[in-house]
Design an enzyme around this catalytic site. Sequence first.
Site, PDB file in Angstrom:
ATOM      1  N   LYS A  35      41.233  49.915  48.202  1.00 14.33           N
ATOM      2  CA  LYS A  35      39.862  50.167  47.814  1.00 14.33           C
ATOM      3  C   LYS A  35      38.855  49.100  47.576  1.00 14.33           C
ATOM      4  O   LYS A  35      39.317  47.962  47.493  1.00 14.33           O
ATOM      5  CB  LYS A  35      39.949  51.215  46.291  1.00 14.33           C
ATOM      6  CG  LYS A  35      40.430  50.280  45.221  1.00 14.33           C
ATOM      7  CD  LYS A  35      40.779  50.902  43.964  1.00 14.33           C
ATOM      8  CE  LYS A  35      41.257  50.035  42.969  1.00 14.33           C
ATOM      9  NZ  LYS A  35      41.376  50.729  41.408  1.00 14.33           N
ATOM     10  N   ARG A 134      40.772  58.210  31.383  1.00 12.89           N
ATOM     11  CA  ARG A 134      39.640  58.486  32.406  1.00 12.89           C
ATOM     12  C   ARG A 134      39.674  59.958  33.068  1.00 12.89           C
ATOM     13  O   ARG A 134      39.026  60.727  32.669  1.00 12.89           O
ATOM     14  CB  ARG A 134      40.097  57.428  33.756  1.00 12.89           C
ATOM     15  CG  ARG A 134      39.539  56.148  33.154  1.00 12.89           C
ATOM     16  CD  ARG A 134      39.484  55.311  34.465  1.00 12.89           C
ATOM     17  NE  ARG A 134      40.649  55.137  35.157  1.00 12.89           N
ATOM     18  CZ  ARG A 134      41.102  53.999  36.182  1.00 12.89           C
ATOM     19  NH1 ARG A 134      40.374  53.070  35.986  1.00 12.89           N
ATOM     20  NH2 ARG A 134      42.052  54.167  36.776  1.00 12.89           N
ATOM     21  N   HIS A 163      48.278  56.750  35.162  1.00 11.93           N
ATOM     22  CA  HIS A 163      48.048  55.401  35.390  1.00 11.93           C
ATOM     23  C   HIS A 163      48.139  54.740  33.994  1.00 11.93           C
ATOM     24  O   HIS A 163      47.680  55.002  32.944  1.00 11.93           O
ATOM     25  CB  HIS A 163      46.540  55.129  35.745  1.00 11.93           C
ATOM     26  CG  HIS A 163      45.937  53.944  36.260  1.00 11.93           C
ATOM     27  ND1 HIS A 163      46.550  53.284  37.225  1.00 11.93           N
ATOM     28  CD2 HIS A 163      45.144  52.845  35.892  1.00 11.93           C
ATOM     29  CE1 HIS A 163      45.936  52.143  37.673  1.00 11.93           C
ATOM     30  NE2 HIS A 163      45.223  51.836  36.727  1.00 11.93           N
ATOM     31  N   ARG A 222      52.110  51.828  43.400  1.00 13.40           N
ATOM     32  CA  ARG A 222      50.629  51.571  43.848  1.00 13.40           C
ATOM     33  C   ARG A 222      50.193  50.281  43.587  1.00 13.40           C
ATOM     34  O   ARG A 222      49.256  50.065  42.636  1.00 13.40           O
ATOM     35  CB  ARG A 222      49.858  52.699  43.151  1.00 13.40           C
ATOM     36  CG  ARG A 222      50.321  54.211  43.302  1.00 13.40           C
ATOM     37  CD  ARG A 222      49.259  54.913  42.832  1.00 13.40           C
ATOM     38  NE  ARG A 222      48.631  54.719  41.546  1.00 13.40           N
ATOM     39  CZ  ARG A 222      49.073  55.099  40.394  1.00 13.40           C
ATOM     40  NH1 ARG A 222      49.911  56.129  40.492  1.00 13.40           N
ATOM     41  NH2 ARG A 222      48.440  54.750  39.182  1.00 13.40           N
ATOM     42  N   TYR A 273      15.633  26.549  39.777  1.00 12.91           N
ATOM     43  CA  TYR A 273      14.880  27.346  38.976  1.00 12.91           C
ATOM     44  C   TYR A 273      14.958  26.760  37.453  1.00 12.91           C
ATOM     45  O   TYR A 273      16.313  26.764  36.975  1.00 12.91           O
ATOM     46  CB  TYR A 273      15.257  28.963  39.005  1.00 12.91           C
ATOM     47  CG  TYR A 273      14.868  29.377  40.507  1.00 12.91           C
ATOM     48  CD1 TYR A 273      13.120  29.586  40.654  1.00 12.91           C
ATOM     49  CD2 TYR A 273      15.720  29.940  41.435  1.00 12.91           C
ATOM     50  CE1 TYR A 273      13.066  30.008  41.934  1.00 12.91           C
ATOM     51  CE2 TYR A 273      15.392  30.429  42.462  1.00 12.91           C
ATOM     52  CZ  TYR A 273      13.836  30.363  42.719  1.00 12.91           C
ATOM     53  OH  TYR A 273      13.971  31.313  43.871  1.00 12.91           O
ATOM     54  N   CYS A 321      21.150  29.896  43.208  1.00  9.63           N
ATOM     55  CA  CYS A 321      20.189  30.839  43.625  1.00  9.63           C
ATOM     56  C   CYS A 321      20.837  32.020  44.323  1.00  9.63           C
ATOM     57  O   CYS A 321      21.837  32.235  44.447  1.00  9.63           O
ATOM     58  CB  CYS A 321      19.261  30.007  44.544  1.00  9.63           C
ATOM     59  SG  CYS A 321      18.508  28.458  43.685  1.00  9.63           S
ATOM     60  N   MET A 322      19.672  33.099  44.715  1.00 12.01           N
ATOM     61  CA  MET A 322      20.410  34.180  45.521  1.00 12.01           C
ATOM     62  C   MET A 322      21.161  33.594  46.787  1.00 12.01           C
ATOM     63  O   MET A 322      22.273  34.004  47.043  1.00 12.01           O
ATOM     64  CB  MET A 322      19.257  35.001  45.893  1.00 12.01           C
ATOM     65  CG  MET A 322      19.949  36.167  46.719  1.00 12.01           C
ATOM     66  SD  MET A 322      18.398  37.487  46.881  1.00 12.01           S
ATOM     67  CE  MET A 322      18.175  38.167  45.322  1.00 12.01           C
ATOM     68  N   ASP A 323      20.656  32.725  47.321  1.00 12.42           N
ATOM     69  CA  ASP A 323      21.111  32.258  48.919  1.00 12.42           C
ATOM     70  C   ASP A 323      21.481  30.886  48.870  1.00 12.42           C
ATOM     71  O   ASP A 323      22.340  30.452  49.702  1.00 12.42           O
ATOM     72  CB  ASP A 323      20.041  32.435  49.646  1.00 12.42           C
ATOM     73  CG  ASP A 323      19.324  33.640  49.841  1.00 12.42           C
ATOM     74  OD1 ASP A 323      19.899  34.851  49.645  1.00 12.42           O
ATOM     75  OD2 ASP A 323      17.915  33.557  49.429  1.00 12.42           O
TER      76      ASP A 323
END
Length: 400
Positions: A35, A134, A163, A222, A273, A321-323
């Site tokens: 997953k 859950r 679980h 699992r 920034y 930063c983002m990038d």
Amino acid sequence: MRGTRAVIHLDNLQNNILEIKKFLAPKTKLCVAVKANAYGHGAVECARTALACGADFLAVAAVDEGLELRKARIKAPVLLLSLCSPDEVDAAVRNNLTPLVFDEEYISLFAEAAGAAGKKSYPVHLAVDTGMGRIGCEPHEAGKIARAVADTGALCVGGICTHFAVSDEVSTKSRDFTGTQFRLFEQAIKSVEAQGIDPGIRHCCNSAATIDHPEFHLDMVRPGIIVYGYYAEEISKEYLEKKGTPLNLKPVMTLQTVVSAVRHFEEGKSAGYGRTWTAGVPTDIAVLPIGYGDGWARRFALNGIPVSINGKEYPVRGRICMDQCMVDVGSDAANGIVRRWDKVILFGAKEDGALQTADDVAKLTGTISYEITSCITSRVPREFIGGRQDTGPRNKDKRA
């Protein structure tokens, strides 16, 4: 390929699965969790490697994750661990994804879809809530819910599961709670059997319980995070060695980038920034093309997470930063120790020159390794290295 990438060592993945199998009895099935894009590692390639290593089942959380495996022509049984919406039920059934069910409304949705698809005795797994809180029926309701499944005529009970909530903790209180959960699960199984219904594959062990509670293995385990090279919280490498049941895991992912530029900073020049960092002395700053848009989180700069360039540790300067982000290389660029386009390792396998693992990053930032690897975004290319090979017989049991 972009300089920023996640290198996925399939040979390390294979090592981890084979290490896990040492804890299992020959008849115990192995369900590998893929997953969340295999915890960020690439679901399809990791699934193929897991199956080549003898996995019997795969586990996903979302229908789309199961469809990705089917589109890749992976035919192994796939457990759907989370609930899907009514709009997704038909696709789940058409693609033979095995859902967890625990109430009559949800059972009816799958029975209707199975009937419309012309399927008979479509397998579902009964989820029992023994303390996680859950999804799942109460243990005393398991027999009634199993009967509701059987009475549809379109579905059958292919398995029953629960679980564990604290199996990754070693305190007496937590271990007692895990034991209580298992006893409640046993009661649920007996209530299904009392209805004259075969409960199918019985499974409850996550990563921690798989390696620390062999007495709870039942028919299938699992594992998730241990497949990808990280220990389950307090069930650590040291704990297992002390217990006399060592587990040799290897990190599967190495997150790396390159030095895209080197900038000289005089004393007083600020970076990033908010101007949160200012050079106290003349120094060189290496610019890296990776940021929180890739999963290299903004908070990492606050927690002092370093990077490795040519085996040496360098601190991040200013806000991530983002990038992009920036690291202080001192005089090493001027001295030829750090050059433009040099490889930079952020975390990963030692053979790649990593000074830290995803678990190290997690501990420094108050989280878990699962989050660190799962948050590496889709724009980071996955580069798969190391071959797959058939390392053991596949289980012939067709039950799903």
